[in-house]
Scaffold this motif. Sequence first.
Motif, PDB file in Angstrom:
ATOM      1  N   GLU A   1       1.037  -1.150   0.084  1.00  0.00           N
ATOM      2  CA  GLU A   1      -0.040   0.130  -0.013  1.00  0.00           C
ATOM      3  C   GLU A   1       0.961   1.149   0.011  1.00  0.00           C
ATOM      4  N   MET A   2       2.111   1.260   0.633  1.00  0.00           N
ATOM      5  CA  MET A   2       3.172   2.352   0.474  1.00  0.00           C
ATOM      6  C   MET A   2       3.680   2.408  -0.678  1.00  0.00           C
ATOM      7  N   ASN A   3       3.603   1.337  -1.528  1.00  0.00           N
ATOM      8  CA  ASN A   3       4.397   1.133  -2.823  1.00  0.00           C
ATOM      9  C   ASN A   3       5.952   1.170  -2.550  1.00  0.00           C
ATOM     10  N   ILE A   4       6.218   0.458  -1.515  1.00  0.00           N
ATOM     11  CA  ILE A   4       7.603   0.129  -1.089  1.00  0.00           C
ATOM     12  C   ILE A   4       7.986  -1.347  -1.286  1.00  0.00           C
ATOM     13  N   LEU A   5       7.085  -2.330  -1.425  1.00  0.00           N
ATOM     14  CA  LEU A   5       7.293  -3.626  -1.209  1.00  0.00           C
ATOM     15  C   LEU A   5       8.467  -4.255  -2.371  1.00  0.00           C
ATOM     16  N   ASP A   6       8.332  -3.841  -3.546  1.00  0.00           N
ATOM     17  CA  ASP A   6       9.265  -4.099  -4.607  1.00  0.00           C
ATOM     18  C   ASP A   6      10.567  -3.509  -4.495  1.00  0.00           C
ATOM     19  N   GLN A   7      10.631  -2.485  -3.828  1.00  0.00           N
ATOM     20  CA  GLN A   7      11.862  -2.027  -3.829  1.00  0.00           C
ATOM     21  C   GLN A   7      12.633  -2.764  -2.474  1.00  0.00           C
ATOM     22  N   LEU A   8      11.733  -2.912  -1.607  1.00  0.00           N
ATOM     23  CA  LEU A   8      12.540  -3.768  -0.524  1.00  0.00           C
ATOM     24  C   LEU A   8      12.801  -5.051  -0.910  1.00  0.00           C
ATOM     25  N   ARG A   9      12.077  -5.876  -1.858  1.00  0.00           N
ATOM     26  CA  ARG A   9      12.478  -7.228  -2.185  1.00  0.00           C
ATOM     27  C   ARG A   9      13.931  -6.973  -2.933  1.00  0.00           C
ATOM     28  N   ALA A  10      14.181  -5.917  -3.495  1.00  0.00           N
ATOM     29  CA  ALA A  10      15.539  -5.938  -4.112  1.00  0.00           C
ATOM     30  C   ALA A  10      16.719  -5.901  -2.991  1.00  0.00           C
ATOM     31  N   HIS A  11      16.357  -5.794  -1.886  1.00  0.00           N
ATOM     32  CA  HIS A  11      17.377  -5.600  -0.747  1.00  0.00           C
ATOM     33  C   HIS A  11      17.250  -6.830   0.143  1.00  0.00           C
ATOM     34  N   ASP A  12      16.538  -7.920  -0.454  1.00  0.00           N
ATOM     35  CA  ASP A  12      16.128  -9.150   0.381  1.00  0.00           C
ATOM     36  C   ASP A  12      17.517  -9.835   0.979  1.00  0.00           C
ATOM     37  N   THR A  13      17.858 -10.172   2.077  1.00  0.00           N
ATOM     38  CA  THR A  13      18.913 -10.650   2.560  1.00  0.00           C
ATOM     39  C   THR A  13      19.244 -11.955   1.893  1.00  0.00           C
ATOM     40  N   LYS A  14      18.054 -12.672   1.528  1.00  0.00           N
ATOM     41  CA  LYS A  14      18.091 -14.281   0.999  1.00  0.00           C
ATOM     42  C   LYS A  14      18.890 -15.109   1.969  1.00  0.00           C
ATOM     43  N   MET A  15      18.610 -14.998   3.381  1.00  0.00           N
ATOM     44  CA  MET A  15      19.071 -15.768   4.464  1.00  0.00           C
ATOM     45  C   MET A  15      18.624 -17.385   4.154  1.00  0.00           C
ATOM     46  N   GLY A  16      19.675 -18.078   4.295  1.00  0.00           N
ATOM     47  CA  GLY A  16      19.223 -19.551   4.455  1.00  0.00           C
ATOM     48  C   GLY A  16      18.781 -20.192   5.791  1.00  0.00           C
ATOM     49  N   SER A  17      18.917 -21.332   6.305  1.00  0.00           N
ATOM     50  CA  SER A  17      18.512 -22.028   7.339  1.00  0.00           C
ATOM     51  C   SER A  17      19.694 -21.517   8.476  1.00  0.00           C
TER      52      SER A  17
ATOM     53  N   THR B   1      12.744 -18.732  11.146  1.00  0.00           N
ATOM     54  CA  THR B   1      12.970 -18.549  12.820  1.00  0.00           C
ATOM     55  C   THR B   1      13.305 -16.955  12.723  1.00  0.00           C
ATOM     56  N   PHE B   2      14.208 -16.690  12.133  1.00  0.00           N
ATOM     57  CA  PHE B   2      14.848 -15.399  12.303  1.00  0.00           C
ATOM     58  C   PHE B   2      14.491 -14.266  11.261  1.00  0.00           C
ATOM     59  N   SER B   3      14.284 -14.551  10.043  1.00  0.00           N
ATOM     60  CA  SER B   3      14.053 -13.746   8.957  1.00  0.00           C
ATOM     61  C   SER B   3      12.934 -13.633   8.405  1.00  0.00           C
ATOM     62  N   GLY B   4      11.775 -14.199   8.756  1.00  0.00           N
ATOM     63  CA  GLY B   4      10.499 -14.216   8.161  1.00  0.00           C
ATOM     64  C   GLY B   4      10.509 -14.505   6.891  1.00  0.00           C
ATOM     65  N   VAL B   5       9.614 -14.270   6.010  1.00  0.00           N
ATOM     66  CA  VAL B   5       9.735 -14.371   4.536  1.00  0.00           C
ATOM     67  C   VAL B   5      10.421 -13.461   3.736  1.00  0.00           C
ATOM     68  N   LEU B   6      10.558 -12.575   4.138  1.00  0.00           N
ATOM     69  CA  LEU B   6      11.339 -11.406   3.530  1.00  0.00           C
ATOM     70  C   LEU B   6      12.298 -10.729   4.665  1.00  0.00           C
ATOM     71  N   GLU B   7      13.565 -10.527   4.342  1.00  0.00           N
ATOM     72  CA  GLU B   7      14.377  -9.758   5.396  1.00  0.00           C
ATOM     73  C   GLU B   7      15.323  -8.792   4.702  1.00  0.00           C
TER      74      GLU B   7
ATOM     75  N   HIS C   1      25.209 -15.840   3.314  1.00  0.00           N
ATOM     76  CA  HIS C   1      23.818 -15.623   3.536  1.00  0.00           C
ATOM     77  C   HIS C   1      23.285 -16.633   4.371  1.00  0.00           C
ATOM     78  N   SER C   2      24.069 -16.861   5.456  1.00  0.00           N
ATOM     79  CA  SER C   2      23.693 -18.139   6.392  1.00  0.00           C
ATOM     80  C   SER C   2      23.843 -17.549   7.624  1.00  0.00           C
ATOM     81  N   SER C   3      23.641 -18.644   8.810  1.00  0.00           N
ATOM     82  CA  SER C   3      23.872 -18.097  10.093  1.00  0.00           C
ATOM     83  C   SER C   3      24.166 -19.415  10.838  1.00  0.00           C
ATOM     84  N   VAL C   4      24.794 -19.160  12.052  1.00  0.00           N
ATOM     85  CA  VAL C   4      25.165 -20.288  13.085  1.00  0.00           C
ATOM     86  C   VAL C   4      24.819 -19.875  14.443  1.00  0.00           C
TER      87      VAL C   4
END
Length: 364
Positions: free
Chosen positions: A58-74, A92-98, A191-194
């Motif tokens: 609704e704020m027209n920023i979703l697509d712009q934020l997707r361009a900065h997705d961290t694409k974190m793995g498990s 667990t930590f990142s949601g669907v989009l981080e 793009h991963s964590s421990v």
Amino acid sequence: MTKNEKVLISGASVGGPALAYFLHHSGYDVTVVERASARRTGGLAVGFSDPVFDVLAEMNILDQLRAHDTKMGSTAVVDTNGTEIGQLPTETFSGVLEVPKRELTRLLHKITADDVEYVFDDSITKLTQHPSGVSVEFENRPDEEFDLVFGADGLHSKVRRLAFAESAITVSHLGISTGCFTTDNYLGLNHSSVLRPIDGTAVLLFNDNEPDQLNVSLSFRTDSPYLDRSTRDEQEEAVRAAFAGHEWEVPRLLKVMPDAGDWYFFSCCQVNADTWSSGRVALVGDAGYCAAPTSGRGTSQALLGARTLARALAASSGDYETAFAVYEAEMRPYVAASQEKGRLAAAQISGHTDAATKLQELEG
């Protein structure tokens, strides 16, 4: 013309600019005051999941934020020696989009800067309500009259302290505090964590959008949030004491900790309020209903709360008493679930063995 159209928002991080955006588009004259000298560019990455995507779109920023997705793995869970003993899913930590928080705050400021008056390096010192509005005194700016005032100024909200009875607000410490910083990505994470949780402590190491950077989070049990107001030296000493004798990567992390230029420290707390409004003043996000960083929903609550409040005011044509009641009724179920998640996640880090099972049941 909208009734009660001149409004002041304290806080220019997430909830404040989001509320400013929606109020402006409903015809309000909005001023945002922020005690920092400029837009904040720090903070950890923030995660989103339903129903927040609808707000971002609704704020027209979703697509712009997707361009900065961290694409974190498990997340790999390891024991004291660094041997993997399990995996946690990305959500667990990142949601669907981080995304890095700085990108969210940058976009929120960008879409409001031309329509909203931002006042940096200032803060509210006194609020005096009267039948026709609120008289506001500032540290630097001349006194001014507003129809409504909103506190989106975080866990330690000054608006809350000025406008609400102390007995109506409970700030609860959840038993853990965390020191964060970055260092060289010597582990080569991509793009991963421990995660290494043990004996009431947790070490979380992750790499997101900066390939050469390792994000470090050191959490440990505390009795109160007093360290939040302490000096960096005192905070670092508390971290060293909590992790004394620990092996794996901990000695190296403690050694480089003092050299970090982006040190950040916080305690996990929740805010519970009998009501989120007092006369012509209302609270948004952490100021009114902080769920704790362990919930993973702080940013989502701020965005949802901002839109819900703005919609309620628009629907009531500025009848703030009706709007504030609708706002609370709609948001409280989501806040209650978020706070339950925050408590269970904090308890899991603190070493309560049944918390993990309850958290899985809640998310399931």
